[in-house]
Structures are given as C-alpha cells and as structure tokens.
Scaffold this motif. Structure first.
Motif, PDB file in Angstrom:
ATOM      1  N   GLN A   1       0.067  -6.423   7.949  1.00 37.23           N
ATOM      2  CA  GLN A   1       0.721  -7.304   8.914  1.00 37.23           C
ATOM      3  C   GLN A   1       2.230  -7.168   8.737  1.00 37.23           C
ATOM      4  OE1 GLN A   1      -0.678 -11.338   8.301  1.00 37.23           O
ATOM      5  NE2 GLN A   1      -2.761 -10.836   8.961  1.00 37.23           N
ATOM      6  N   GLN A   2       2.958  -7.208   9.840  1.00 36.69           N
ATOM      7  CA  GLN A   2       4.420  -7.205   9.811  1.00 36.69           C
ATOM      8  C   GLN A   2       4.882  -8.628  10.103  1.00 36.69           C
ATOM      9  OE1 GLN A   2       6.340  -4.585   8.928  1.00 36.69           O
ATOM     10  NE2 GLN A   2       4.494  -3.374   8.689  1.00 36.69           N
ATOM     11  N   ILE A   3       5.602  -9.225   9.173  1.00 30.86           N
ATOM     12  CA  ILE A   3       6.086 -10.593   9.328  1.00 30.86           C
ATOM     13  C   ILE A   3       7.586 -10.588   9.042  1.00 30.86           C
ATOM     14  CG2 ILE A   3       5.922 -12.955   8.481  1.00 30.86           C
ATOM     15  CD1 ILE A   3       3.023 -12.277   7.651  1.00 30.86           C
ATOM     16  N   ASP A   4       8.352 -10.968  10.050  1.00 28.43           N
ATOM     17  CA  ASP A   4       9.805 -10.930   9.948  1.00 28.43           C
ATOM     18  C   ASP A   4      10.213  -9.545   9.457  1.00 28.43           C
ATOM     19  OD1 ASP A   4       9.881 -13.605  10.766  1.00 28.43           O
ATOM     20  OD2 ASP A   4       9.779 -14.327   8.705  1.00 28.43           O
TER      21      ASP A   4
ATOM     22  N   VAL B   1       3.247  -6.898   4.898  1.00 24.46           N
ATOM     23  CA  VAL B   1       2.265  -7.599   4.079  1.00 24.46           C
ATOM     24  C   VAL B   1       0.980  -6.778   4.102  1.00 24.46           C
ATOM     25  CG1 VAL B   1       0.958  -9.736   3.781  1.00 24.46           C
ATOM     26  CG2 VAL B   1       3.293  -9.814   4.685  1.00 24.46           C
ATOM     27  N   ARG B   2       0.518  -6.387   2.910  1.00 29.67           N
ATOM     28  CA  ARG B   2      -0.718  -5.610   2.785  1.00 29.67           C
ATOM     29  C   ARG B   2      -1.760  -6.485   2.104  1.00 29.67           C
ATOM     30  NH1 ARG B   2       0.654  -0.497   4.008  1.00 29.67           N
ATOM     31  NH2 ARG B   2       2.821   0.095   3.717  1.00 29.67           N
ATOM     32  N   LEU B   3      -2.888  -6.661   2.779  1.00 31.53           N
ATOM     33  CA  LEU B   3      -3.992  -7.464   2.251  1.00 31.53           C
ATOM     34  C   LEU B   3      -5.125  -6.500   1.936  1.00 31.53           C
ATOM     35  CD1 LEU B   3      -2.735  -9.032   5.060  1.00 31.53           C
ATOM     36  CD2 LEU B   3      -3.810 -10.860   3.780  1.00 31.53           C
ATOM     37  N   TRP B   4      -5.672  -6.569   0.730  1.00 31.84           N
ATOM     38  CA  TRP B   4      -6.645  -5.585   0.267  1.00 31.84           C
ATOM     39  C   TRP B   4      -7.946  -6.255  -0.146  1.00 31.84           C
ATOM     40  CZ3 TRP B   4      -9.179  -4.807  -4.354  1.00 31.84           C
ATOM     41  CH2 TRP B   4      -9.805  -3.586  -4.501  1.00 31.84           C
ATOM     42  N   TRP B   5      -9.056  -5.665   0.313  1.00 32.22           N
ATOM     43  CA  TRP B   5     -10.400  -6.087  -0.084  1.00 32.22           C
ATOM     44  C   TRP B   5     -11.088  -4.917  -0.767  1.00 32.22           C
ATOM     45  CZ3 TRP B   5      -8.015  -8.016   4.137  1.00 32.22           C
ATOM     46  CH2 TRP B   5      -8.143  -9.374   4.397  1.00 32.22           C
ATOM     47  N   PRO B   6     -11.977  -5.189  -1.741  1.00 32.21           N
ATOM     48  CA  PRO B   6     -12.740  -4.103  -2.346  1.00 32.21           C
ATOM     49  C   PRO B   6     -13.748  -3.554  -1.351  1.00 32.21           C
ATOM     50  CG  PRO B   6     -13.446  -6.219  -3.221  1.00 32.21           C
ATOM     51  CD  PRO B   6     -12.278  -6.485  -2.336  1.00 32.21           C
ATOM     52  N   GLU B   7     -14.243  -2.369  -1.653  1.00 27.28           N
ATOM     53  CA  GLU B   7     -15.249  -1.722  -0.817  1.00 27.28           C
ATOM     54  C   GLU B   7     -16.484  -2.616  -0.721  1.00 27.28           C
ATOM     55  OE1 GLU B   7     -18.006   2.106  -1.540  1.00 27.28           O
ATOM     56  OE2 GLU B   7     -15.866   2.419  -1.854  1.00 27.28           O
ATOM     57  N   GLY B   8     -17.052  -2.699   0.451  1.00 33.54           N
ATOM     58  CA  GLY B   8     -18.253  -3.499   0.636  1.00 33.54           C
ATOM     59  C   GLY B   8     -18.043  -4.571   1.676  1.00 33.54           C
TER      60      GLY B   8
ATOM     61  N   ALA C   1      -6.920 -15.502   8.330  1.00 35.47           N
ATOM     62  CA  ALA C   1      -8.148 -15.506   9.137  1.00 35.47           C
ATOM     63  C   ALA C   1      -8.253 -14.236   9.976  1.00 35.47           C
ATOM     64  CB  ALA C   1      -8.187 -16.744  10.028  1.00 35.47           C
ATOM     65  N   THR C   2      -7.162 -13.840  10.626  1.00 30.10           N
ATOM     66  CA  THR C   2      -7.177 -12.624  11.439  1.00 30.10           C
ATOM     67  C   THR C   2      -7.367 -11.394  10.555  1.00 30.10           C
ATOM     68  OG1 THR C   2      -5.761 -13.653  13.096  1.00 30.10           O
ATOM     69  CG2 THR C   2      -5.849 -11.252  13.090  1.00 30.10           C
ATOM     70  N   ALA C   3      -6.693 -11.363   9.413  1.00 32.91           N
ATOM     71  CA  ALA C   3      -6.822 -10.227   8.502  1.00 32.91           C
ATOM     72  C   ALA C   3      -8.263 -10.101   8.004  1.00 32.91           C
ATOM     73  CB  ALA C   3      -5.864 -10.380   7.327  1.00 32.91           C
ATOM     74  N   LYS C   4      -8.877 -11.224   7.647  1.00 32.38           N
ATOM     75  CA  LYS C   4     -10.266 -11.199   7.178  1.00 32.38           C
ATOM     76  C   LYS C   4     -11.187 -10.697   8.282  1.00 32.38           C
ATOM     77  CE  LYS C   4     -13.953 -14.056   5.345  1.00 32.38           C
ATOM     78  NZ  LYS C   4     -14.403 -15.418   5.060  1.00 32.38           N
ATOM     79  N   ALA C   5     -10.972 -11.153   9.502  1.00 35.65           N
ATOM     80  CA  ALA C   5     -11.797 -10.702  10.631  1.00 35.65           C
ATOM     81  C   ALA C   5     -11.640  -9.197  10.857  1.00 35.65           C
ATOM     82  CB  ALA C   5     -11.428 -11.479  11.889  1.00 35.65           C
ATOM     83  N   GLU C   6     -10.403  -8.685  10.774  1.00 31.61           N
ATOM     84  CA  GLU C   6     -10.171  -7.246  10.924  1.00 31.61           C
ATOM     85  C   GLU C   6     -10.877  -6.457   9.827  1.00 31.61           C
ATOM     86  OE1 GLU C   6      -6.117  -5.856  11.384  1.00 31.61           O
ATOM     87  OE2 GLU C   6      -5.616  -7.688  12.482  1.00 31.61           O
ATOM     88  N   ALA C   7     -10.762  -6.949   8.603  1.00 34.82           N
ATOM     89  CA  ALA C   7     -11.409  -6.265   7.481  1.00 34.82           C
ATOM     90  C   ALA C   7     -12.920  -6.288   7.638  1.00 34.82           C
ATOM     91  CB  ALA C   7     -10.997  -6.911   6.169  1.00 34.82           C
TER      92      ALA C   7
END
Length: 177
Positions: free
Chosen positions: A5-8, A12-19, A56-62
């Motif tokens: 995500q680009q904020i100002d 911002v990089r949000l990372w989830w493990p594989e799965g 919430a949006t990041a989780k939905a994208e992931a």
C-alpha cells in the motif's frame, strides 16, 4: 505473500506466510516511498500514517491470491523422506543440512507451531538432535537467523547444494524458488 500500500510518502508492505489467510499480517514494514524526496516521510512515521493502513483491504487481497488450505503441501510430507534418506545414507552431510534447512524454513513460513518435534518424528530423531542439526545448518551458512524466534530463510549456499540433489530419486519433488 505480500500486499503493498502507498500511504502519503510511505510504502507499506504487509506480509503473510504461505497458505490460507486466516488473520492479519505476520509482518509489516514501512519505508519511505521511492519517489518521496523530502515530503511527508522526512520527519518520520506519524500515527496518522499508521491509522491509514487498510488492514481489512490488505487481508482481503491476500486471501484472494492465497491457495485454499488443501492446496498447501506439507514440507514434511514432501521433503521429510528425502532428508531421512540422506540421513540414513550419509549422516549429517551438507546435503542433509540443506534439506533440513529447506524443511525448517518452509514450515516456519507457513506459521506452523512446534514444528521441530514434528520434524524430529518424521526423521526418527529426538527434537534435541534436530535442534543441534539446525544450529549446525545455521553455523555452516545454510539457514539465516531471524532474531529470537523460529524461522529463517535458505541461503544461496543451501540452494546451491539443493540444486545438486536428485529429489526424484529420493521420492520428493524438487524445491522451487
């Protein structure tokens, strides 16, 4: 799996493990955006910037791009027999340590809990023995260290060793990058 995500003036990089994605991100990094010269990033990260992270949006994208739970292969099922074969044939060799590092790194990335005992059971070894072997893998440069918690990544040295192994002959799929 990463969502950006680009904020100002920040990236911002949000990372989830594989799965499958079941909760919030495992790691978030915030860095000045490449095009942010002396803009909002220069004084530092503000609470306003933090509040603008859209979890919430990041989780939905992931979750959209994540494989379903049945699609994730258990590295113990795929590579455990290979490590067991190498252990039985060669002892604690460089090839064994590289495969052990592969199994460990992949299990850590999936967010598995208490996986050293599971690895030990698969390899017919005591957990203490597997921990010692993992320490040897780290000392010899096959696995990186991640602070004071479980995890780590394969090194180029480990990948070079893995590239020399005929996984099909050991009953496993070759690892992919």
């Amino acid at each position: 799996m990463e969502v950006v995500q680009q904020i100002d003036g920040w990236t911002v990089r949000l990372w989830w493990p594989e799965g499958p994605v079941r909760s919030g991100p495992r790691r978030i990094t915030i860095e000045p955006a490449d095009d942010a010269a002396d803009g909002p990033a220069s004084p530092g990260i503000s609470t306003t910037t933090l509040r603008r992270i859209d979890l919430a949006t990041a989780k939905a994208e992931a979750a959209e791009t994540a494989p379903a739970s049945g699609e994730v292969l258990n590295p113990l099922e795929v590579y455990g027999p290979a490590a067991g074969s190498l252990l039985g044939d060669e002892g604690v060799s460089t090839r064994y340590l590289a495969v052990l590092a592969l199994i460990y790194a992949r299990l850590a990335a999936t967010g598995s809990q208490a996986f050293v005992p599971r690895i030990a059971k698969t390899l017919y070894r005591r957990p203490e023995t597997v921990r010692d072997h993992l320490k040897a893998a780290r000392r010899q440069g096959y696995l990186t260290t991640v602070g004071r918690r479980a995890g780590g990544d394969l090194t180029a040295k480990a990948q070079a060793v893995l590239d020399t192994i005929d996984f099909a002959a050991l009953g496993a799929e070759p690892p992919t990058q």
